[in-house]
Design a protein around this motif. Sequence first.
Motif, PDB file in Angstrom:
ATOM      1  N   ALA A 117       0.831  -1.207   0.000  1.00 12.76           N
ATOM      2  CA  ALA A 117       0.000   0.000   0.000  1.00 12.76           C
ATOM      3  C   ALA A 117       0.866   1.258   0.000  1.00 12.76           C
ATOM      4  N   HIS A 157       2.065   1.890  -3.535  1.00 15.80           N
ATOM      5  CA  HIS A 157       0.975   2.426  -4.366  1.00 15.80           C
ATOM      6  C   HIS A 157       0.745   3.906  -4.075  1.00 15.80           C
ATOM      7  N   ARG A 158       0.754   4.272  -2.803  1.00 20.40           N
ATOM      8  CA  ARG A 158       0.545   5.686  -2.452  1.00 20.40           C
ATOM      9  C   ARG A 158       1.667   6.545  -3.016  1.00 20.40           C
TER      10      ARG A 158
END
Length: 334
Positions: free
Chosen positions: A112, A115-116
Amino acid sequence: MVSELDLALVHALQIRPRAAWTDLAPLLGATAVTLARRWARLTEEGLAWVSAVPGPAFSHGGCTAFVFIRCAPAARERLAATLARLPEAVTVELVTPGPADLMLDVLAPDLASVHRFVNGELAALPGVLGMECVFATSLYAEGSRWRLGSLDASQLSVLGRPAAANAAGGRVCDLGSLDHALLDTLARDGRTRLAELAGLTGSSAATVRRRLGRLTASGIVTFRCDMAPAVSGLPVSVTFRGRAAAGEVNRLHRTLAMLPECRLLAAVTGSANVLATYWLRDIGAVQERETAVCAHLPGLEITERVLNTRTVKRMGHLLDDDGRRVGFHHIRPW
């Protein structure tokens, strides 16, 4: 500029990055004072350095990605300088213009976070025209395992093999504030002494020794000795991207990683599911290496050759045009 003793010292520190000079002196045939003075010169001139990097356990909790960025030609240098200041981009390289203009190694605690960083922070940067992000599913070789080859067999025998870390023994999420403080300091200078680490973190030397021993034994962190091309004698860096049948990838790595110039080898997501970086003596060796690899591995199709024209940042360390260390920006993979 670089003597045979310098080369032997760097190779020894690749195997034992935090070894005491008194331990290395008999092996290298020099006094501890001489070795300390040699290392001080090498580091002051940006020719070699030791740093803490993610260990083998990182792959069980952390995430490694390679990002290929397209940008406007006039924006390459400016964008590279901006990227070098970002802790997630641990390595930043200018590459020959083609499908990509910049190549990043991105390390983060989880998927995550990557992705950020990629879809949020990178995508919003001025000058970015497009990106491709692939994730490492297996890492077969990386910089801490690469060796210079300056020591002879008897010297290597005396040094022995480093103690094996437990690849699944630690988790990034288990780290406390003291662990993060130690890792931040050691990423900059992996040979920082215990007493200095204790002073910087407000702990005792015994506590620092115990916590550092836990971090290394669990495989959360390892240490590596890096160097400029003036030391390695290998100024050309090329990354091959290729494709192979999924069932063949594990077999292919045995051949690809055994080549002495192999600096990085990973199985990655995407149609080009193999990524390998080699450090070579000259530009002509790029074709020689590709020809040799394809001859031994007919099941591998090379789909792209990404030639590094300059490394701006390597595992947090900022490099000049000659690949010498000139500074540091913090990295936060843990």
